[in-house]
Scaffold this motif. Structure first.
Motif, PDB file in Angstrom:
ATOM      1  N   ASN A 169       0.638  -1.401  -0.078  1.00  0.00           N
ATOM      2  CA  ASN A 169       0.412  -0.123   0.018  1.00  0.00           C
ATOM      3  C   ASN A 169       0.844   1.993  -0.094  1.00  0.00           C
ATOM      4  N   TYR A 170       0.528   2.378  -0.747  1.00  0.00           N
ATOM      5  CA  TYR A 170       1.247   3.443  -0.800  1.00  0.00           C
ATOM      6  C   TYR A 170       0.717   4.630  -0.270  1.00  0.00           C
ATOM      7  N   THR A 171       1.347   5.588  -0.087  1.00  0.00           N
ATOM      8  CA  THR A 171       0.288   6.669   0.719  1.00  0.00           C
ATOM      9  C   THR A 171       1.101   8.545   0.447  1.00  0.00           C
ATOM     10  N   ASP A 172       0.043   9.281   0.185  1.00  0.00           N
ATOM     11  CA  ASP A 172       0.858  10.126  -0.147  1.00  0.00           C
ATOM     12  C   ASP A 172       0.716  11.409   0.961  1.00  0.00           C
ATOM     13  N   ALA A 173       0.519  13.021   0.722  1.00  0.00           N
ATOM     14  CA  ALA A 173      -0.337  13.351   1.238  1.00  0.00           C
ATOM     15  C   ALA A 173      -1.923  13.893   1.492  1.00  0.00           C
ATOM     16  N   ASP A 174      -2.235  13.314   0.415  1.00  0.00           N
ATOM     17  CA  ASP A 174      -4.361  12.879  -0.088  1.00  0.00           C
ATOM     18  C   ASP A 174      -4.763  12.078  -0.354  1.00  0.00           C
ATOM     19  N   SER A 175      -3.539  10.914  -0.789  1.00  0.00           N
ATOM     20  CA  SER A 175      -4.194  10.164  -1.052  1.00  0.00           C
ATOM     21  C   SER A 175      -3.758   8.741  -0.821  1.00  0.00           C
ATOM     22  N   TRP A 176      -3.708   7.229  -0.772  1.00  0.00           N
ATOM     23  CA  TRP A 176      -4.041   5.982  -0.669  1.00  0.00           C
ATOM     24  C   TRP A 176      -4.469   5.109  -2.058  1.00  0.00           C
TER      25      TRP A 176
END
Length: 268
Positions: A169-176
């Motif tokens: 699973n990957y994530t940044d400031a506004d998404s998953w």
């Protein structure tokens, strides 16, 4: 009185349910064949056959909003122990983002436990956990408490940094970005919510859109990514079985995009 197609479908499903042990608070053995017979599914969607676009969306909304049993948020705990049971260990559930098996009774809010993940975040429409969209089993799944917190209310999209607690699973400031094995499942949950909850029942009109960072507005994105995930990861036997279990044992409605994946393209 319910439409003819629904009366027939419910009658057949009620007969099937009587042969199992359906109910909240119970943890019956997994049915031998949880997927509804094809004629039951066809009958259920009879009023939508041949439609496209907005008429199809409206017909599906009527079908999946009629004669539905609405759970309380407390009842969701016991329901998830049935809908997401680990087939290799009936006393455990499969966690959405990690794919790991965890003791079904280890539910709660502490580290090491699992809780109720809203795939469509409560804040995207501010619907809370009163009976309604916040307790709809078609988008509620078991998730590790910390991983659930890491996802938060982020929209779905590709990219970011790999989650240390949920590899794949990957994530940044506004998404998953969830693991590949559930990308299509998540897309179909989002499409279901956008059809089921249209704003005529005291809750917000939920819609998918092509952006991230939606915050508290009743939208969930990114639509173009969700469409790709739906195409790349078609419904599995496990997803179909879960859909049937929610229909037969708990809510009395189905996710049409699990039964008819082609309808996604007809609407979006």
């Amino acid at each position: 009185m319910p439409p003819t197609h629904l009366r027939r479908a419910l009658a057949v499903s009620a007969t099937a349910a009587a042969l199992t042990v359906p109910l909240l608070g119970a943890a019956p053995a997994a049915p031998v064949d949880a997927v509804a017979p094809a004629d039951v599914v066809d009958d259920y969607y009879a009023d939508a056959e041949g439609l496209t676009g907005e008429p199809l969306k409206q017909a599906l909304h009527e079908i999946i909003s009629t004669d539905v049993t609405t759970l309380t948020y407390s009842q969701v705990w016991d329901a998830l122990k049935v809908t997401d049971r680990d087939p290799a260990d009936p006393d455990s559930v499969i966690l959405l983002y990690t794919g790991l098996s965890r003791d079904a009774d280890a539910n709660g809010g502490n580290v090491g436990q699992w809780n109720r993940e809203h795939v469509w975040p409560q804040s995207h429409g501010d619907f809370g956990t009163s009976p309604g969209p916040g307790t709809d089993l078609h988008h509620l799944r078991p998730s590790d408490v910390q991983v659930n917190s890491d996802r938060g209310n982020k929209d779905f999209d590709e990219g970011g940094t790999e989650s240390p607690r949920a590899p794949g699973n990957y994530t940044d400031a506004d998404s998953w970005e969830p693991r590949d094995e559930v990308k299509g499942d998540i897309a179909r949950m989002a499409f279901y919510m956008a059809v089921r909850w249209e704003g005529g029942d005291g809750f917000a009109d939920l819609e998918v859109n092509d952006t991230t960072g939606n915050g508290s507005v009743p939208y969930l994105g990114r639509l173009s990514t969700l469409l790709d995930w739906h195409a790349q990861d078609p419904p599995s036997a496990a997803e179909e079985a879960r859909n049937a279990t929610v229909f037969e044992d708990f809510q009395g409605n189905r996710n049409p995009f699990v039964d008819h994946p082609e309808w996604v393209e007809e609407i979006w």
